[in-house]
Scaffold this active site. Structure first.
Site, mmCIF file in Angstrom:
data_model
loop_
_atom_site.group_PDB
_atom_site.id
_atom_site.type_symbol
_atom_site.label_atom_id
_atom_site.label_comp_id
_atom_site.label_asym_id
_atom_site.label_seq_id
_atom_site.Cartn_x
_atom_site.Cartn_y
_atom_site.Cartn_z
ATOM 1 N N HIS A 14 33.672 37.507 37.997
ATOM 2 C CA HIS A 14 32.623 38.399 37.500
ATOM 3 C C HIS A 14 31.855 39.003 38.679
ATOM 4 O O HIS A 14 32.084 38.671 39.838
ATOM 5 C CB HIS A 14 31.671 37.673 36.532
ATOM 6 C CG HIS A 14 30.621 36.831 37.173
ATOM 7 N ND1 HIS A 14 29.436 36.510 36.560
ATOM 8 C CD2 HIS A 14 30.568 36.245 38.400
ATOM 9 C CE1 HIS A 14 28.708 35.759 37.368
ATOM 10 N NE2 HIS A 14 29.360 35.573 38.475
ATOM 11 N N CYS A 33 26.343 36.304 43.550
ATOM 12 C CA CYS A 33 27.046 36.800 42.359
ATOM 13 C C CYS A 33 27.104 38.325 42.321
ATOM 14 O O CYS A 33 27.741 38.896 41.447
ATOM 15 C CB CYS A 33 26.396 36.257 41.087
ATOM 16 S SG CYS A 33 26.922 34.559 40.714
ATOM 17 N N HIS A 39 34.073 37.721 42.508
ATOM 18 C CA HIS A 39 34.272 36.320 42.908
ATOM 19 C C HIS A 39 34.513 35.546 41.633
ATOM 20 O O HIS A 39 34.273 36.047 40.528
ATOM 21 C CB HIS A 39 33.036 35.776 43.639
ATOM 22 C CG HIS A 39 31.835 35.751 42.762
ATOM 23 N ND1 HIS A 39 31.105 36.864 42.501
ATOM 24 C CD2 HIS A 39 31.279 34.754 42.033
ATOM 25 C CE1 HIS A 39 30.132 36.569 41.658
ATOM 26 N NE2 HIS A 39 30.216 35.292 41.346
ATOM 27 N N HIS A 41 34.347 31.772 39.230
ATOM 28 C CA HIS A 41 33.696 30.492 38.964
ATOM 29 C C HIS A 41 34.656 29.611 38.179
ATOM 30 O O HIS A 41 35.472 30.113 37.399
ATOM 31 C CB HIS A 41 32.424 30.664 38.127
ATOM 32 C CG HIS A 41 31.310 31.316 38.867
ATOM 33 N ND1 HIS A 41 30.558 30.666 39.813
ATOM 34 C CD2 HIS A 41 30.810 32.579 38.804
ATOM 35 C CE1 HIS A 41 29.640 31.494 40.297
ATOM 36 N NE2 HIS A 41 29.772 32.661 39.703
ATOM 37 N N ASP A 79 40.083 33.090 30.242
ATOM 38 C CA ASP A 79 40.667 32.308 31.340
ATOM 39 C C ASP A 79 41.491 33.195 32.273
ATOM 40 O O ASP A 79 42.377 33.930 31.821
ATOM 41 C CB ASP A 79 41.531 31.175 30.777
ATOM 42 C CG ASP A 79 41.948 30.193 31.857
ATOM 43 O OD1 ASP A 79 41.177 29.998 32.819
ATOM 44 O OD2 ASP A 79 43.048 29.618 31.742
ATOM 45 N N HIS A 80 41.166 33.124 33.560
ATOM 46 C CA HIS A 80 41.817 33.936 34.603
ATOM 47 C C HIS A 80 41.630 35.437 34.373
ATOM 48 O O HIS A 80 42.494 36.244 34.737
ATOM 49 C CB HIS A 80 43.307 33.579 34.743
ATOM 50 C CG HIS A 80 43.514 32.253 35.412
ATOM 51 N ND1 HIS A 80 43.261 31.061 34.778
ATOM 52 C CD2 HIS A 80 43.922 31.940 36.666
ATOM 53 C CE1 HIS A 80 43.512 30.064 35.610
ATOM 54 N NE2 HIS A 80 43.897 30.556 36.759
ATOM 55 N N GLU A 126 28.221 27.218 35.021
ATOM 56 C CA GLU A 126 28.845 28.176 35.938
ATOM 57 C C GLU A 126 29.181 27.485 37.259
ATOM 58 O O GLU A 126 30.175 27.794 37.906
ATOM 59 C CB GLU A 126 27.895 29.353 36.178
ATOM 60 C CG GLU A 126 28.536 30.520 36.885
ATOM 61 C CD GLU A 126 27.579 31.693 37.018
ATOM 62 O OE1 GLU A 126 27.679 32.633 36.219
ATOM 63 O OE2 GLU A 126 26.721 31.658 37.928
HETATM 64 NI NI NI Z 1 28.853 34.398 40.083
#
Ligand code: NI
Length: 139
Positions: A14, A33, A39, A41, A79-80, A126
């Site tokens: 995200h 972020c 990047h 999580h 997911d992914h 997160e």
């Molecule tokens: Ni983040």
């Protein structure tokens, strides 16, 4: 009333940013972020449902059914994936943990009812240090 929780994990990318701000201002407000090149999580999701024990099974809900619901309505979609651009139920929303937890609640509320329970809490980590909990609109 009894409560039962299923834990799941997913990985997703995200970016938190306001497009009208420059990178420095985004960094100031959103920290790491806001990285312009995204990047990821390693999210941990706890879904707690509530209800009464079924005397025929001794279960509140079959955890296999709950797992399948979370798989179908959440994990297959996030997911992914890139939460900002690939997840239909996050379209037009800031990809924060708060918004993600609320959106996950909205996705799960009805399917959980259909397997015979009521959604009680969506908890989302997160990172190991930061988590949010959502108990529905009126709580
Ligand atoms: Ni983040």
């Amino acid at each position: 009333m009894i409560y039962i929780t299923r834990r799941e994990t997913f990985n997703a990318a995200h970016r938190l940013f306001k497009p009208e701000w420059d990178d420095d201002r985004n960094l100031e407000v959103f920290g790491k972020c806001s990285n312009p090149q995204w990047h990821g999580h390693n999210y941990v999701l706890y879904v707690t449902v509530k209800g009464e024990v079924n005397p025929d099974t001794g279960f509140l809900v079959n955890l296999k059914d709950l797992s399948l619901v979370i798989q179908k309505y959440i994990l297959e979609k996030v997911d992914h994936k890139n939460i900002n651009i690939e997840v239909d139920f996050m379209a037009g929303k800031y990809a924060s943990s708060e918004n993600l937890a609320i959106a996950i609640w909205e996705q799960l509320e009805e399917p959980v009812r259909q397997i015979g329970a009521a959604l009680h809490c969506v908890k989302l980590l997160e990172t190991e240090k930061n988590s949010v909990e959502y108990y529905g609109k009126n709580n």
